[in-house]
Design an enzyme around this catalytic site. Structure first.
Site, PDB file in Angstrom:
ATOM      1  CG  LEU A  13       8.327   2.872   2.513  1.00  0.00           C
ATOM      2  CD1 LEU A  13       8.178   4.375   2.493  1.00  0.00           C
ATOM      3  CD2 LEU A  13       9.638   2.465   3.168  1.00  0.00           C
ATOM      4  CB  SER A  14       2.902   0.848   4.803  1.00  0.00           C
ATOM      5  OG  SER A  14       1.868   0.517   5.702  1.00  0.00           O
ATOM      6  CB  SER A  15       2.005  -4.407   3.147  1.00  0.00           C
ATOM      7  OG  SER A  15       2.319  -5.085   4.356  1.00  0.00           O
TER       8      SER A  15
ATOM      9  CB  THR B   2      -0.932   0.031   1.225  1.00  0.00           C
ATOM     10  OG1 THR B   2      -0.158  -0.116   2.419  1.00  0.00           O
ATOM     11  CG2 THR B   2      -1.959  -1.100   1.143  1.00  0.00           C
ATOM     12  NE  ARG B   3       4.331   6.259   3.074  1.00  0.00           N
ATOM     13  CZ  ARG B   3       4.286   7.424   2.402  1.00  0.00           C
ATOM     14  NH1 ARG B   3       3.352   7.584   1.472  1.00  0.00           N
ATOM     15  NH2 ARG B   3       5.139   8.390   2.652  1.00  0.00           N
TER      16      ARG B   3
END
Length: 407
Positions: free
Chosen positions: A97-99, A89-90
């Site tokens: 960096l993010s999921s 997601t990022r």
């Protein structure tokens, strides 16, 4: 899927996607607890993942968006959010960096919190049900599930990246949920809202952060990914703690922040590429032991971990330079050489073979009253123990670009 950007997803579409997702989680063996089944059925993942990044055919990534005008791309987005798989997601410069974590693993972790236990720290300090701290806010989906089960006022979620926390607040508000979302260094926990009965991390750590132990009530539980395993640590009086790993792999993006000692051995470069250590079965179990004991598997020319299925060739000394696995006092003393390296791969492989090729569930972590942390096989006071890393000096204000990715 006609919702405009920033607007709530159509209720009918969200319900259909949620029903498909719940069925897939149940097919994977999750949601045996009716209360968590109800939470997943009522909190739509789609509301927290308006877009995600998928591998592009020619390399790199492409963004799949809820409101894409192309019905085929929109359908791919819908299939992604209804799938039992992690979603990126990022990204920053191609780095994850993010999921949004794998939903069946999220369900397993939430059930492992043992929220309904009458004992432990579940009802102790306030009498009104457990207070939970989540490390790694991510999309806000996991915090929403916790809020549905416990009430938003009993849930605090922390992430160091203000862009991530602001997006999560929007997602949560659109879903009608308002837990406490804090921008800060997750390694430091959130002292302002402590103490907590449960701490759950959705990012990997190289050791159990001491502030988490300090902020958990005696009898409380800390659940965190560590060395590609999932550790459930029960906190006792005086800052002591002990617990075992679950039998399943748990590969997450590492926690990063000013107070973090640095990515620990065995942590994968991202949640989509766990490497050998995330493989179920004996190969993954041995790779997990390598990560836990600090003997990092060698990497090939492409930078990916080489299979950790046996001892290293050559002189028989792995990254630990031939140090013996723990045969000391069993309390984390005298189990590593003075140069600070862990045992070699050959020694670990011999130990693993002699112990009957143990899986993750036979390993654990203990913390002494003085803050010493060590991993162990079968018995925290037994002959086979390995010291974990030490926290870095100083702290962090939560400023900077490091992140604590999560669900």
């Amino acid at each position: 899927m006609a919702a405009q950007p920033g607007q709530p997803l159509d209720a009918g579409d969200a319900l259909a996607l949620t029903e498909r997702l719940v069925e897939r989680i149940r097919a994977a063996g999750g949601l045996r607890d009716p209360a968590w089944h109800a939470a997943f059925a009522r909190v739509p993942r789609a509301a927290f993942v308006p877009f995600f990044y998928a591998p592009a055919p020619g390399g790199g990534h492409e963004r799949l968006w809820r409101d894409d005008r192309d019905p085929r791309r929109r359908a791919r987005w819908a299939e992604g959010v209804a799938s039992d798989r992690p979603l990126a997601t990022r990204l920053r410069d191609g780095e994850l960096l993010s999921s949004s974590s794998r939903p069946s693993l999220m369900a397993r972790m939430l059930e492992s919190l043992r929220i309904g236990d009458a004992g432990g720290g579940a009802r102790h300090h306030s009498g009104a049900g457990p207070r939970v701290l989540e490390i790694g806010t991510g999309t806000g989906y996991n915090a929403a599930l916790l809020g549905h089960r416990l009430g938003d006022g009993r849930v605090t979620t922390v992430d160091v990246d203000p862009v991530i926390t602001e997006a999560a607040r929007r997602h949560l508000a659109a879903a009608g949920r308002r837990p406490h979302v804090v921008t800060g260094d997750g390694f430091l926990g959130c002292r302002a809202r402590a103490p907590y009965d449960r701490i759950i991390a959705t990012c990997a750590v190289p050791l159990v952060p001491p502030p988490w132990i300090e902020q958990t009530v005696p009898g409380g539980l800390i659940l965190t990914p560590l060395a590609t395993g999932l550790l459930a640590l029960r906190v006792a009086e005086g800052g002591r703690a002990c617990g075992r790993f679950a039998p399943v792999p748990a590969c997450f993006v590492p926690l990063r922040g000013g107070a973090v000692p640095g990515p620990g051995p065995g942590h994968p470069p991202d949640a989509e590429d766990p490497g050998t250590a995330g493989t179920p079965g004996p190969a993954g179990d041995f790779a997990f032991l390598l990560a836990l004991a600090g003997a990092v598997p060698a990497r090939g020319p492409d930078g990916r971990p080489e299979p950790a299925t046996g001892p290293e060739p050559g002189n028989g000394h792995g990254p630990g330079h031939g140090n013996r696995p723990g045969h000391g006092s069993g309390a984390g003393h005298g189990n590593s050489a003075s140069d600070g390296h862990g045992p070699g791969r050959r020694e670990l492989f011999a130990l693993w073979q002699a112990a009957g090729r143990p899986g993750r569930e036979r390993f654990g972590v203990a913390v002494s009253a003085g803050g010493r942390q060590w991993a162990w096989l079968d018995d925290p006071d037994g002959p086979h123990t390995w010291p974990l890393g030490r926290p870095a000096a100083g702290g962090s204000s939560g400023e900077g670009t490091a992140v604590a990715p999560g669900a």
